[in-house]
Design a protein around this motif. Structure first.
Motif, PDB file in Angstrom:
ATOM      1  N   GLU A 106     -14.875 -29.405  18.324  1.00  0.00           N
ATOM      2  CA  GLU A 106     -14.747 -28.118  17.319  1.00  0.00           C
ATOM      3  C   GLU A 106     -13.489 -28.328  16.390  1.00  0.00           C
ATOM      4  O   GLU A 106     -13.654 -28.196  15.110  1.00  0.00           O
ATOM      5  CB  GLU A 106     -14.381 -26.772  18.041  1.00  0.00           C
ATOM      6  CG  GLU A 106     -14.464 -25.587  16.993  1.00  0.00           C
ATOM      7  CD  GLU A 106     -14.399 -24.476  17.914  1.00  0.00           C
ATOM      8  OE1 GLU A 106     -14.188 -23.218  16.933  1.00  0.00           O
ATOM      9  OE2 GLU A 106     -14.360 -24.236  19.090  1.00  0.00           O
ATOM     10  N   HIS A 107     -12.486 -29.055  16.951  1.00  0.00           N
ATOM     11  CA  HIS A 107     -11.097 -29.191  16.192  1.00  0.00           C
ATOM     12  C   HIS A 107     -10.965 -30.737  16.162  1.00  0.00           C
ATOM     13  O   HIS A 107     -10.266 -30.779  17.170  1.00  0.00           O
ATOM     14  CB  HIS A 107     -10.139 -28.113  16.597  1.00  0.00           C
ATOM     15  CG  HIS A 107     -10.408 -26.783  16.669  1.00  0.00           C
ATOM     16  ND1 HIS A 107     -10.634 -26.298  15.707  1.00  0.00           N
ATOM     17  CD2 HIS A 107     -10.436 -25.894  17.752  1.00  0.00           C
ATOM     18  CE1 HIS A 107     -10.960 -24.880  15.702  1.00  0.00           C
ATOM     19  NE2 HIS A 107     -10.944 -24.487  16.919  1.00  0.00           N
ATOM     20  N   PRO A 108     -11.114 -31.468  15.313  1.00  0.00           N
ATOM     21  CA  PRO A 108     -10.869 -32.861  15.197  1.00  0.00           C
ATOM     22  C   PRO A 108      -9.365 -33.203  15.221  1.00  0.00           C
ATOM     23  O   PRO A 108      -8.975 -34.348  15.725  1.00  0.00           O
ATOM     24  CB  PRO A 108     -11.491 -33.363  13.929  1.00  0.00           C
ATOM     25  CG  PRO A 108     -12.252 -32.306  13.531  1.00  0.00           C
ATOM     26  CD  PRO A 108     -11.921 -31.080  13.994  1.00  0.00           C
ATOM     27  N   PHE A 109      -8.569 -32.092  15.120  1.00  0.00           N
ATOM     28  CA  PHE A 109      -7.197 -32.510  15.174  1.00  0.00           C
ATOM     29  C   PHE A 109      -6.519 -32.819  16.499  1.00  0.00           C
ATOM     30  O   PHE A 109      -5.646 -33.666  16.608  1.00  0.00           O
ATOM     31  CB  PHE A 109      -6.416 -31.400  14.758  1.00  0.00           C
ATOM     32  CG  PHE A 109      -4.675 -31.813  14.514  1.00  0.00           C
ATOM     33  CD1 PHE A 109      -4.252 -32.343  13.374  1.00  0.00           C
ATOM     34  CD2 PHE A 109      -3.715 -31.196  15.421  1.00  0.00           C
ATOM     35  CE1 PHE A 109      -3.085 -32.620  13.144  1.00  0.00           C
ATOM     36  CE2 PHE A 109      -2.446 -31.225  15.306  1.00  0.00           C
ATOM     37  CZ  PHE A 109      -2.001 -32.167  14.242  1.00  0.00           C
ATOM     38  N   TYR A 110      -7.294 -32.441  17.651  1.00  0.00           N
ATOM     39  CA  TYR A 110      -6.977 -32.892  18.966  1.00  0.00           C
ATOM     40  C   TYR A 110      -7.072 -34.506  19.015  1.00  0.00           C
ATOM     41  O   TYR A 110      -6.306 -34.962  19.984  1.00  0.00           O
ATOM     42  CB  TYR A 110      -7.920 -32.185  19.865  1.00  0.00           C
ATOM     43  CG  TYR A 110      -7.556 -30.959  20.192  1.00  0.00           C
ATOM     44  CD1 TYR A 110      -6.575 -30.559  21.084  1.00  0.00           C
ATOM     45  CD2 TYR A 110      -7.941 -29.636  19.509  1.00  0.00           C
ATOM     46  CE1 TYR A 110      -5.824 -29.457  21.628  1.00  0.00           C
ATOM     47  CE2 TYR A 110      -7.300 -28.372  19.751  1.00  0.00           C
ATOM     48  CZ  TYR A 110      -6.183 -28.301  20.641  1.00  0.00           C
ATOM     49  OH  TYR A 110      -5.814 -27.063  20.977  1.00  0.00           O
ATOM     50  N   SER A 136      -1.771 -24.332  14.975  1.00  0.00           N
ATOM     51  CA  SER A 136      -2.942 -23.721  15.300  1.00  0.00           C
ATOM     52  C   SER A 136      -3.972 -24.653  16.004  1.00  0.00           C
ATOM     53  O   SER A 136      -3.815 -25.574  15.946  1.00  0.00           O
ATOM     54  CB  SER A 136      -3.809 -22.941  14.102  1.00  0.00           C
ATOM     55  OG  SER A 136      -4.232 -24.233  13.416  1.00  0.00           O
ATOM     56  N   LYS A 137      -5.115 -24.017  16.408  1.00  0.00           N
ATOM     57  CA  LYS A 137      -6.204 -24.993  17.021  1.00  0.00           C
ATOM     58  C   LYS A 137      -6.723 -25.956  16.376  1.00  0.00           C
ATOM     59  O   LYS A 137      -7.149 -26.898  16.601  1.00  0.00           O
ATOM     60  CB  LYS A 137      -7.370 -24.065  17.664  1.00  0.00           C
ATOM     61  CG  LYS A 137      -6.645 -23.190  19.248  1.00  0.00           C
ATOM     62  CD  LYS A 137      -7.865 -22.414  19.814  1.00  0.00           C
ATOM     63  CE  LYS A 137      -7.275 -21.710  21.026  1.00  0.00           C
ATOM     64  NZ  LYS A 137      -8.443 -20.956  21.657  1.00  0.00           N
ATOM     65  N   SER A 138      -6.926 -25.549  14.864  1.00  0.00           N
ATOM     66  CA  SER A 138      -7.337 -26.482  13.878  1.00  0.00           C
ATOM     67  C   SER A 138      -6.432 -27.501  13.492  1.00  0.00           C
ATOM     68  O   SER A 138      -6.626 -28.375  12.685  1.00  0.00           O
ATOM     69  CB  SER A 138      -7.732 -25.726  12.752  1.00  0.00           C
ATOM     70  OG  SER A 138      -6.744 -25.052  12.149  1.00  0.00           O
ATOM     71  N   GLY A 139      -5.048 -27.381  14.081  1.00  0.00           N
ATOM     72  CA  GLY A 139      -4.002 -28.302  13.525  1.00  0.00           C
ATOM     73  C   GLY A 139      -3.108 -27.860  12.353  1.00  0.00           C
ATOM     74  O   GLY A 139      -2.264 -28.741  12.057  1.00  0.00           O
ATOM     75  N   PHE A 152      -0.205 -23.568   7.314  1.00  0.00           N
ATOM     76  CA  PHE A 152      -0.481 -24.447   6.254  1.00  0.00           C
ATOM     77  C   PHE A 152      -1.299 -25.838   6.837  1.00  0.00           C
ATOM     78  O   PHE A 152      -0.858 -26.380   7.782  1.00  0.00           O
ATOM     79  CB  PHE A 152       0.697 -25.203   5.846  1.00  0.00           C
ATOM     80  CG  PHE A 152       1.882 -23.894   5.007  1.00  0.00           C
ATOM     81  CD1 PHE A 152       1.683 -23.933   4.001  1.00  0.00           C
ATOM     82  CD2 PHE A 152       2.590 -23.091   5.971  1.00  0.00           C
ATOM     83  CE1 PHE A 152       2.336 -22.779   3.449  1.00  0.00           C
ATOM     84  CE2 PHE A 152       3.382 -22.307   5.618  1.00  0.00           C
ATOM     85  CZ  PHE A 152       3.364 -21.583   4.241  1.00  0.00           C
ATOM     86  N   ASP A 153      -2.122 -26.233   5.979  1.00  0.00           N
ATOM     87  CA  ASP A 153      -2.784 -27.553   6.380  1.00  0.00           C
ATOM     88  C   ASP A 153      -2.066 -28.702   5.743  1.00  0.00           C
ATOM     89  O   ASP A 153      -1.101 -28.328   4.945  1.00  0.00           O
ATOM     90  CB  ASP A 153      -4.260 -27.496   5.973  1.00  0.00           C
ATOM     91  CG  ASP A 153      -4.795 -27.625   4.519  1.00  0.00           C
ATOM     92  OD1 ASP A 153      -3.803 -28.376   3.612  1.00  0.00           O
ATOM     93  OD2 ASP A 153      -5.722 -27.203   4.092  1.00  0.00           O
ATOM     94  N   LEU A 154      -2.548 -29.885   6.116  1.00  0.00           N
ATOM     95  CA  LEU A 154      -1.711 -30.947   5.624  1.00  0.00           C
ATOM     96  C   LEU A 154      -1.398 -31.163   4.196  1.00  0.00           C
ATOM     97  O   LEU A 154      -0.527 -31.713   3.717  1.00  0.00           O
ATOM     98  CB  LEU A 154      -2.631 -32.533   6.326  1.00  0.00           C
ATOM     99  CG  LEU A 154      -1.806 -33.696   5.910  1.00  0.00           C
ATOM    100  CD1 LEU A 154      -0.597 -33.660   6.464  1.00  0.00           C
ATOM    101  CD2 LEU A 154      -2.852 -34.648   6.502  1.00  0.00           C
ATOM    102  N   LYS A 155      -2.523 -30.917   3.396  1.00  0.00           N
ATOM    103  CA  LYS A 155      -2.288 -31.410   1.793  1.00  0.00           C
ATOM    104  C   LYS A 155      -1.701 -30.145   1.210  1.00  0.00           C
ATOM    105  O   LYS A 155      -1.257 -30.019   0.059  1.00  0.00           O
ATOM    106  CB  LYS A 155      -3.840 -31.199   1.328  1.00  0.00           C
ATOM    107  CG  LYS A 155      -4.482 -32.424   1.711  1.00  0.00           C
ATOM    108  CD  LYS A 155      -6.056 -32.473   1.516  1.00  0.00           C
ATOM    109  CE  LYS A 155      -6.908 -33.582   2.083  1.00  0.00           C
ATOM    110  NZ  LYS A 155      -8.352 -33.323   2.110  1.00  0.00           N
ATOM    111  N   THR A 156      -1.182 -29.043   1.887  1.00  0.00           N
ATOM    112  CA  THR A 156      -0.601 -28.149   1.152  1.00  0.00           C
ATOM    113  C   THR A 156       0.865 -27.767   1.359  1.00  0.00           C
ATOM    114  O   THR A 156       1.533 -26.829   0.758  1.00  0.00           O
ATOM    115  CB  THR A 156      -1.197 -26.558   1.618  1.00  0.00           C
ATOM    116  OG1 THR A 156      -1.178 -26.474   2.883  1.00  0.00           O
ATOM    117  CG2 THR A 156      -2.670 -26.684   1.036  1.00  0.00           C
TER     118      THR A 156
END
Length: 243
Positions: free
Chosen positions: A69-73, A217-220, A234-238
């Motif tokens: 569900e979350h590729p960041f793992y 977060s669970k989504s990274g 915040f996500d990687l691009k922000t």
């Protein structure tokens, strides 16, 4: 486990991606290059590495059975495998600078570039690119870079390090396959660079602000406690951590 050794290639990630499209390859197939002519880092940056002194390699991992569900793992697992390996070789004060730069003290010694193979809206495989500074001692115009030799004073056997990384990758992917998401997240967060320390960031509009890294977060996404006591993601691009 199949290991391909090349004298020179533009990018081990590109080579392995093409190989995986052209033919069926085994899990943990690894491509190692003595020299990369166009090594890539996160968000299009260039990974500069002296030939035969460092490790530049990519690993193929079939993740079609993980139903992620979350590729960041995948990034979490790779970071933990590298940290565990570097601990074995007595590299001190290790941390992971979100999302997946490996540091010793505040110097970068390893970068990770993960490229996922997506089919029918799900991730079928990952090509995990790793650049580890091992025996190089001079880094032109890279004041934040270091290597295992600079840190320890020792010369390392590259093959020995690769085999240890692959062993640890298998260990952590097994935990992921068993669904140990909380454990992996907790272990990753324990190594987060500047966690719970006042830090300076820059957002995508160039605005500089302060905050405290609290976790992911669970989504990274990076969770940052801001001055008004609000935790924002915040996500990687922000966001960029300025130290």
């Amino acid at each position: 486990m199949f290991i391909v050794k090349l004298n020179a290639i533009d990018s081990t990630n590109s080579y392995l991606r093409k190989l995986s499209v052209d033919e069926t390859i085994d899990d943990y197939t690894t491509v190692i290059a003595k020299k990369q002519t166009r090594g890539r880092g996160q968000m299009g940056t260039v990974w500069d590495s002296q030939a035969s002194k460092n490790l530049t390699f990519s690993v193929f991992k079939n993740v079609s059975q993980l139903y992620l569900e979350h590729p960041f793992y995948i990034s979490v697992v790779t970071s933990l495998a590298l940290l565990k390996t570097l601990q074995l070789f007595s590299i001190p004060r290790l941390s992971v600078k979100w999302p997946n730069d490996i540091l010793s003290e505040n110097k970068k010694i390893c970068g990770i570039l993960i490229e996922n193979v997506i089919k029918q809206n799900s991730i079928k495989a990952s090509v995990i690119g790793i650049g580890l500074n091992v025996n190089q001692t001079k880094f032109e115009n890279l004041p934040k870079a270091s290597s295992l030799k600079i840190i320890s004073g020792k010369v390392f056997n590259l093959d020995e390090i690769v085999h240890e990384i692959l062993k640890n990758l298998k260990h952590y992917f097994l935990l992921l396959e068993k669904g140990n998401y909380d454990l992996l997240k907790k272990d990753y967060e324990a190594y987060l660079f500047r966690k719970n320390k006042p830090s300076t960031f820059k957002d995508e509009e160039g605005i500089v602000f302060s905050g405290f890294i609290k976790g992911i977060s669970k989504s990274g996404n990076l969770q940052v406690l801001l001055e008004d006591d609000i935790i924002k993601e915040f996500d990687l691009k922000t966001i960029t951590l300025l130290y």
